[in-house]
Write an enzyme that holds these catalytic residues in place. Structure first.
Site, PDB file in Angstrom:
ATOM      1  N   ASP A 152       0.816  -1.212   0.000  1.00 32.22           N
ATOM      2  CA  ASP A 152       0.000   0.000   0.000  1.00 32.22           C
ATOM      3  C   ASP A 152       0.853   1.267   0.000  1.00 32.22           C
ATOM      4  O   ASP A 152       2.005   1.262   0.440  1.00 32.22           O
ATOM      5  CB  ASP A 152      -0.909   0.030   1.237  1.00 32.22           C
ATOM      6  CG  ASP A 152      -1.858  -1.141   1.298  1.00 32.22           C
ATOM      7  OD1 ASP A 152      -2.105  -1.748   0.247  1.00 32.22           O
ATOM      8  OD2 ASP A 152      -2.357  -1.431   2.405  1.00 32.22           O
ATOM      9  N   LYS A 153       0.245   2.333  -0.438  1.00 27.87           N
ATOM     10  CA  LYS A 153       0.912   3.634  -0.492  1.00 27.87           C
ATOM     11  C   LYS A 153       1.535   3.991   0.856  1.00 27.87           C
ATOM     12  O   LYS A 153       2.700   4.402   0.927  1.00 27.87           O
ATOM     13  CB  LYS A 153      -0.091   4.722  -0.901  1.00 27.87           C
ATOM     14  CG  LYS A 153       0.446   6.136  -0.787  1.00 27.87           C
ATOM     15  CD  LYS A 153      -0.644   7.161  -1.045  1.00 27.87           C
ATOM     16  CE  LYS A 153      -0.137   8.579  -0.786  1.00 27.87           C
ATOM     17  NZ  LYS A 153      -1.218   9.582  -0.953  1.00 27.87           N
TER      18      LYS A 153
END
Length: 346
Positions: A152-153
């Protein structure tokens, strides 16, 4: 009303196509009528079908077509395919390279960096930096050069990227066959029972919030997912755990721990940015908010990555340090916990 630049929804299968902020003078208006006023060539039926599919959100909450839009509301339309203008552009972005040879590269991704471009977010991603650093990266079925897996970011940590077609196929099969090793460190709310455990439950997109993944323990929806965990440190109202992935589903650790009642610390998407455990004392609340400032993202780090080298056949293992924002937050909790023990012993 104004339309703002869209941003991709990290590590997800949805892409943001439109994002509007209702003006201060906006009168209450059904969201389907609101969108018809601003999206070119939109029809009422198409918008209503998008709402029925859970692709229209107001303030990050999935809504029906009759939801009223009010001043200041953020209205988003997300769809399951990228906009056609999504182009890859090479950028000279500094990469934290842990290992590199002619076959593959291992990078340590910082929190806040998106792995691959999406609608409204074409620059500054890991892929933009990779295609500048490496010529002719192989492309997978999803048109994502060199990518074998993603994080994820706002999750930091290790990723392996293939530099050749053979490496891409070989590494992809290892992830599919679950022969890789992936260890994450996560700080979660609450004091977990037992020193180790196994979380099993199908993971699929939430039926209530399309931006979340949910656990379906009956196996009637989603994909099979298993997470093993071991407690590393108990810090009064939070617990540091090591997670070993048996499968690699979108938001697996985040969804699994929320399912068992131990949401990741400061995981905004899953409600971990609320004070979920602890006391009602004002000083405690201020302490937690100070921890949120130190660690302004979910407390999740991909610490260890192991795989078999596609050419040499040697098993390779890489380890990364816990990033400063997580370590600083842990130190705050350690100090708090020691202080709490001293008070109890008095």
């Amino acid at each position: 009303m104004k339309e703002e630049p869209s941003q991709n929804i990290e590590n997800d299968d949805l892409y943001e196509h439109h994002r509007f902020v209702a003006s201060d003078g906006q009168i209450p208006l059904r969201v389907d009528k609101f969108l018809m006023n601003f999206i070119e060539n939109a029809t009422r039926n198409k918008i209503q079908q998008a709402a029925k599919a859970g692709n229209i959100l107001v303030n990050d909450v999935v809504v029906k077509s009759n939801q009223k839009v009010k001043p200041g509301d953020i209205v988003r339309v997300v769809l399951a395919y990228p906009p056609p203008e999504n182009l890859l552009v090479a950028e000279n972005i500094p990469l934290d390279i842990v290992y590199e040879d002619d076959t593959l590269i291992v990078v340590n991704k910082p929190a806040g960096m998106v792995v691959h471009p999406g609608h409204g977010n074409y620059s500054g991603t890991l892929v933009n930096g990779l295609i500048h650093h490496i010529e002719n990266l192989p492309t997978n079925a999803n048109e994502r050069p060199g990518l074998v897996h993603r994080i994820d970011k706002d999750t930091s940590g290790l990723l392996v990227v293939a530099k050749t077609e053979f490496a891409l196929a070989h590494l992809s099969k290892q992830f599919f066959d679950r022969t890789t090793e992936r260890l994450y460190y996560a700080l979660v709310w609450g004091n977990i029972e037992g020193d180790e455990g196994r979380i099993e439950g199908n993971i699929g997109r939430s039926l209530k919030n399309r931006l979340q993944m949910a656990v379906f323990p009956e196996g009637d929806f989603g994909k099979h997912a298993v997470t093993h965990f071991k407690v590393l440190e108990r810090l009064t109202y939070v617990t540091l755990v090591q997670c070993k992935l048996e499968t690699g589903r979108t938001h697996q650790i985040r969804a699994h721990f929320k399912h068992i009642g131990h949401t990741l610390f400061n995981d905004e998407r899953y409600g971990g940015n609320d004070i979920l455990k602890g006391t009602t004392f004002t000083k405690y609340k201020q302490f937690v908010h100070n921890c949120f400032k130190v660690l302004p993202r979910q407390a999740l780090h991909a610490k260890t990555l192991g795989f078999t080298h596609p050419v040499t056949g040697k098993f390779m293992q890489f380890d990364s340090e816990i990033p400063k924002d997580i370590s600083d937050c842990l130190e705050k909790w350690r100090t708090y916990s020691e202080h709490s023990k001293e008070i109890e012993e008095q």
